[in-house]
Design a protein around this motif. Structure first.
Motif, short mmCIF file in Angstrom:
data_model
loop_
_atom_site.label_atom_id
_atom_site.label_comp_id
_atom_site.label_asym_id
_atom_site.label_seq_id
_atom_site.Cartn_x
_atom_site.Cartn_y
_atom_site.Cartn_z
N GLU A 207 0.81 -1.21 0.00
CA GLU A 207 0.00 0.00 0.00
C GLU A 207 0.85 1.27 0.00
O GLU A 207 0.42 2.32 -0.49
CB GLU A 207 -0.93 0.02 1.23
CG GLU A 207 -2.01 -1.03 1.23
CD GLU A 207 -1.57 -2.37 1.81
OE1 GLU A 207 -2.42 -3.24 2.01
OE2 GLU A 207 -0.34 -2.53 2.05
N LEU A 208 2.07 1.18 0.54
CA LEU A 208 2.93 2.37 0.62
C LEU A 208 3.56 2.74 -0.72
O LEU A 208 4.17 3.79 -0.84
CB LEU A 208 4.03 2.14 1.66
CG LEU A 208 3.56 2.02 3.11
CD1 LEU A 208 4.74 1.75 4.03
CD2 LEU A 208 2.82 3.28 3.56
N ALA A 209 3.40 1.87 -1.72
CA ALA A 209 3.99 2.14 -3.03
C ALA A 209 3.21 3.18 -3.81
O ALA A 209 3.62 3.58 -4.90
CB ALA A 209 4.10 0.86 -3.84
N LYS A 210 2.09 3.63 -3.27
CA LYS A 210 1.29 4.67 -3.93
C LYS A 210 0.83 5.69 -2.89
O LYS A 210 0.59 5.36 -1.73
CB LYS A 210 0.05 4.06 -4.60
CG LYS A 210 0.36 3.12 -5.75
CD LYS A 210 -0.93 2.58 -6.37
CE LYS A 210 -0.64 1.64 -7.54
NZ LYS A 210 -1.90 1.10 -8.13
N SER B 19 6.78 6.81 -1.84
CA SER B 19 6.24 5.80 -2.75
C SER B 19 7.12 5.64 -3.98
O SER B 19 7.36 4.51 -4.45
CB SER B 19 4.81 6.18 -3.17
OG SER B 19 3.95 6.22 -2.05
N TYR B 20 7.61 6.74 -4.51
CA TYR B 20 8.47 6.67 -5.70
C TYR B 20 9.75 5.89 -5.39
O TYR B 20 10.18 5.03 -6.18
CB TYR B 20 8.82 8.08 -6.18
CG TYR B 20 9.55 8.11 -7.50
CD1 TYR B 20 8.84 8.06 -8.71
CD2 TYR B 20 10.94 8.18 -7.56
CE1 TYR B 20 9.51 8.07 -9.93
CE2 TYR B 20 11.61 8.19 -8.77
CZ TYR B 20 10.89 8.14 -9.95
OH TYR B 20 11.56 8.16 -11.16
N ASN B 21 10.34 6.15 -4.23
CA ASN B 21 11.55 5.43 -3.86
C ASN B 21 11.29 3.94 -3.69
O ASN B 21 12.09 3.11 -4.12
CB ASN B 21 12.12 6.00 -2.56
CG ASN B 21 13.34 5.22 -2.11
OD1 ASN B 21 14.25 4.94 -2.88
ND2 ASN B 21 13.33 4.81 -0.85
N LEU B 22 10.17 3.58 -3.08
CA LEU B 22 9.87 2.16 -2.91
C LEU B 22 9.76 1.46 -4.25
O LEU B 22 10.23 0.33 -4.43
CB LEU B 22 8.58 1.99 -2.11
CG LEU B 22 8.66 2.29 -0.60
CD1 LEU B 22 7.27 2.25 0.02
CD2 LEU B 22 9.59 1.30 0.10
N ALA C 113 10.87 -4.90 -1.56
CA ALA C 113 9.90 -6.01 -1.60
C ALA C 113 8.55 -5.47 -1.15
O ALA C 113 8.35 -5.18 0.03
CB ALA C 113 10.36 -7.14 -0.70
N LEU C 114 7.65 -5.28 -2.09
CA LEU C 114 6.34 -4.70 -1.81
C LEU C 114 5.35 -5.84 -1.62
O LEU C 114 4.93 -6.48 -2.59
CB LEU C 114 5.92 -3.78 -2.95
CG LEU C 114 6.89 -2.62 -3.19
CD1 LEU C 114 6.53 -1.87 -4.46
CD2 LEU C 114 6.91 -1.68 -1.99
#
Length: 250
Positions: A107-110, A116-119, A125-126
């Motif tokens: 969820e933190l990837a957006k 989020s951009y860095n992830l 590992a998302l």
């Protein structure tokens, strides 16, 4: 009076925090697309330094105690207790020479500028915590990445933020560390004891607790060779609990 100060200083820091995320989001996009991954990493390092040292605006203090001579010629799996979203920035900054890459919920990837951009670009590992197969696949991919590049992975085996602010840690779940070790058999496992971040933001981002003392203590590494993976996880939690004087919740 202290509560009023918490609200005022929280407003000051959160304004600063939002500006840092937005400015460094733009810098990350430029760095990644124009100059490449190494430039992007340097921008991310400085973004996290700005986030962490910004806590001084609330009167809070941070302390980092490292381990001398951590290897850079083999992968490292950093294993830490988890109190707060603010656990992360000092790890990225102070351990930047090891290029820490995180196991994070998908969820933190957006939705969060900068973060989020860095992830998405760092190889994190998302994981979908509702999909065990997907989660283990992502962690395995990260393990393979650090084995190939001699970088480091960071995992919070409690799985979610614990009650460590009031004297407890959740039991460490071994699955993620075991999967990383399977794909990165040459890795050194290094515990990190985090103190105080749960007190800093006990109820989310607002209000923060001003004048909080926070610390990150990197503990001696654990050689996995000759040990069962479950034992490595247990030794990691015991080392962190001993450093923090915390019990493990049943």
């Amino acid at each position: 009076m202290k509560k009023v100060l918490d609200y005022l200083l929280s407003c000051l820091y959160l304004l600063y925090f939002g500006l840092v995320l937005c400015i460094f989001h733009v810098l990350q996009v430029i760095a990644f697309n124009v100059f490449g991954k190494e430039a992007h990493k340097k921008v991310v390092d400085w973004m996290n330094a700005a986030i962490a040292y910004g806590w001084y605006l609330t009167g809070s203090r941070i302390h980092y105690q490292g381990q001398p001579n951590l290897p850079t010629d083999r992968p490292i799996i950093f294993v830490a207790n988890h109190q707060s979203m603010f656990d992360i920035s000092p790890i990225i900054w102070f351990l930047r020479r090891h290029t820490p890459i995180f196991v994070s919920k998908i969820e933190l990837a957006k939705g969060t500028p900068g973060v989020s951009y860095n992830l998405r670009k760092s190889g994190a590992a998302l994981i979908d915590r509702k999909d065990a197969k997907q989660a283990l696949s992502e962690i395995a991919r990260l393990g393979k990445l650090i084995q190939q590049t001699n970088r480091s992975a960071v995992i919070f085996p409690e799985g979610t933020r614990s009650r460590s602010a009031i004297g407890e840690m959740k039991p460490f779940m071994p699955g993620g560390v075991i999967t990383l070790l399977k794909r990165a058999p040459n890795a050194l496992v290094v515990p990190i004891a985090i103190r105080g971040t749960g007190r800093f933001n006990p109820k989310g981002l607002f209000p923060l607790t001003s004048f909080t003392q926070m610390s990150w203590t990197v503990l001696p590494g654990i050689e996995p060779a000759g040990k069962a993976p479950d034992e490595v996880v247990r030794l990691s939690q015991e080392a962190i609990g001993k450093e923090l004087g915390l019990a493990v919740a049943s």
